[in-house]
Scaffold this active site. Structure first.
Site, PDB file in Angstrom:
ATOM      1  N   ASP A  21      83.484  54.071  43.471  1.00 20.75           N
ATOM      2  CA  ASP A  21      82.290  53.676  43.128  1.00 20.75           C
ATOM      3  C   ASP A  21      82.206  54.814  41.951  1.00 20.75           C
ATOM      4  OD1 ASP A  21      82.646  51.522  43.013  1.00 20.75           O
ATOM      5  OD2 ASP A  21      80.261  51.088  43.093  1.00 20.75           O
ATOM      6  N   ARG A 101      67.979  55.088  52.175  1.00 19.94           N
ATOM      7  CA  ARG A 101      67.423  55.268  50.457  1.00 19.94           C
ATOM      8  C   ARG A 101      66.624  55.967  50.308  1.00 19.94           C
ATOM      9  NH1 ARG A 101      72.629  54.109  51.528  1.00 19.94           N
ATOM     10  NH2 ARG A 101      73.689  52.589  50.795  1.00 19.94           N
ATOM     11  N   ASP A 130      69.708  48.475  46.665  1.00 23.89           N
ATOM     12  CA  ASP A 130      69.215  49.940  46.533  1.00 23.89           C
ATOM     13  C   ASP A 130      68.849  50.571  44.707  1.00 23.89           C
ATOM     14  OD1 ASP A 130      70.227  50.022  48.867  1.00 23.89           O
ATOM     15  OD2 ASP A 130      72.453  50.456  48.560  1.00 23.89           O
ATOM     16  N   SER A 186      82.626  45.555  51.988  1.00 29.24           N
ATOM     17  CA  SER A 186      81.689  46.403  51.644  1.00 29.24           C
ATOM     18  C   SER A 186      80.940  46.809  53.575  1.00 29.24           C
ATOM     19  CB  SER A 186      80.649  46.435  50.636  1.00 29.24           C
ATOM     20  OG  SER A 186      79.511  45.707  50.859  1.00 29.24           O
TER      21      SER A 186
END
Length: 417
Positions: A21, A101, A130, A186
């Site tokens: 990504d 995060r 996120d 993932s």
């Protein structure tokens, strides 16, 4: 730090992992915005191969790359405050991704200021949590920065409707990535945990623990495969923070690394849940949090000795809200800071040692002690030991507490029974 020379009009700092990504996003941002791209990767204990990311980022189109070691800051300033609050989301999730995060976004903002960049970007999708965690942190710390989130831009989604198109894009532009269309899920790893989601896990009936599927797990063995002999561990706390394991003083990061190994060896800390995302949907996630699970239980045991009943109950009443704030991305919000101040005040005397036994996925408490213990064995004893507790006082205590119940019965007929 490695540098290329370029002076485009726009300067963007991208949170970068080197995966499919963000590798695509580097090239796309540069072409779409005619911008200079600075990439940033955070080492938060994921133990992935970070070496070589700088060269890869530059080859993909970045002008600069930063890889910053944030492991101790992550443990000390983010995980430990959360442990002091005993924060668990919806009773099961130890918030491993959620708490990482804000730190990544904070470091990204610091780089943006250093580089005099006007924009920050991330690769989070428009469906997950996120995006909220990154962007709420940006807004709290640097409201002047522009934010670009490619997955929330329709033109980007049209260009890359799936992984096949992204892999083809990388091949066309000679972007070095290791990606496969066959990857069945993932995952995201850091010092506190590893998470697995999407792909085959989107079916909430799918069982990842079967013999055919259990190779997915990275941090822990299956409980049935754990050693047949239990292992004891002692953890020392000072003011709510773990400072030593088995008598050895360690940094916060060292504590978590040590407990991760011990917990993983004994199959500790696996959770499979369907959680409620901030954006409204339900999502299935599978998590391994071996060290964090041990640490949370140990912390609870010291508190059981040292916290006043009303303080403990009041603090526990705020746990769901505190956990929700972390989960939703409000780490730098004033209400979380207010709750943290209350939590930290409660931890003044949470000092002591806990002994735990680890055995096939179980954490069994085998002892706790503290010089600040509120436990009085003379008062608690049922063996007729004399103390300043007078059992006769209990008659009046119960009678006064029952006054309103008697009044209700006499005036209104009492409860339905």
């Amino acid at each position: 730090m490695i540098t290329n020379t370029a002076n485009p009009i726009m300067k963007i700092v991208l949170a970068y992992s080197g995966g499919l990504d963000t590798s695509v996003i580097v090239k796309w941002l540069k072409e779409t915005y005619d911008a200079e791209i600075v990439t940033f990767a955070a080492d938060i204990g994921q133990e992935e191969e970070l070496k070589g990311l700088d060269k890869k980022a530059l080859k993909t189109g970045a002008s600069k790359h930063y890889t910053i070691d944030l492991v101790e800051e992550f443990a000390r300033d983010f995980i430990y405050p959360m442990i002091r609050a005993n924060a668990i989301y919806e009773g099961q999730y130890y918030l491993g991704t959620s708490i990482a995060r804000p730190l990544i976004a904070k470091a990204q903002v610091e780089i943006a200021k250093k580089e005099k960049a006007d924009t920050v970007a991330h690769g989070a999708t428009g469906k997950g949590n996120d995006q909220c965690r990154f962007e709420l942190t940006y807004m709290a710390l640097a409201p002047h920065l522009q934010i670009i989130a490619p997955w929330k831009i329709e033109a980007y989604r049209d260009l890359f409707p799936g992984r096949a198109e992204m892999i083809a894009y990388c091949a066309k532009h000679r972007i070095p990535v290791e990606a496969s269309l066959k990857k069945p899920y993932s995952m995201d790893r850091n010092l506190l945990h590893i998470s697995y989601e999407a792909g085959i896990l989107e079916d909430p009936w799918f069982d990842p623990t079967t013999k055919a599927n259990k190779a997915m797990f990275k941090l822990s063995v299956a409980p049935e495969d754990a050693p047949d002999k239990p292992e004891y561990v002692e953890i020392d706390f000072v003011k709510g923070n773990a400072v030593a394991v088995n008598g050895k003083k360690l940094t916060p990061g060292g504590v978590l690394k040590t407990l991760n190994k011990l917990g993983g060896k004994h199959g500790i800390g696996r959770v499979d849940l369907v959680e409620n995302r901030f954006v409204g949907m339900k999502s299935r996630g599978v998590y391994e949090t071996p060290g964090g699970t041990i640490l949370m239980q140990a912390h609870r045991q010291v508190e059981s000795l040292t916290l006043d009943r009303e303080v403990l109950h009041l603090r526990d009443g705020f746990i769901p809200k505190y956990a929700e704030l972390v989960y939703n991305g409000f780490w730098f919000a004033p209400e979380r800071e207010m709750l943290q101040a209350m939590v930290d005040e409660s931890q003044r005397y949470v000092t002591g040692t806990v002994r735990l036994k680890l055995y096939k996925g179980n954490i069994i408490t085998c002892g706790r002690k503290s010089r600040y213990s509120l436990y009085d064995d003379k008062i608690a004893s049922m063996e007729g030991v004399k103390s300043w507790y007078n059992q006769s006082d209990a008659t009046g205590f119960i009678r006064l507490n029952g006054l309103r119940l008697r009044a209700r019965n006499l005036a209104q007929g009492g409860p339905k029974a």
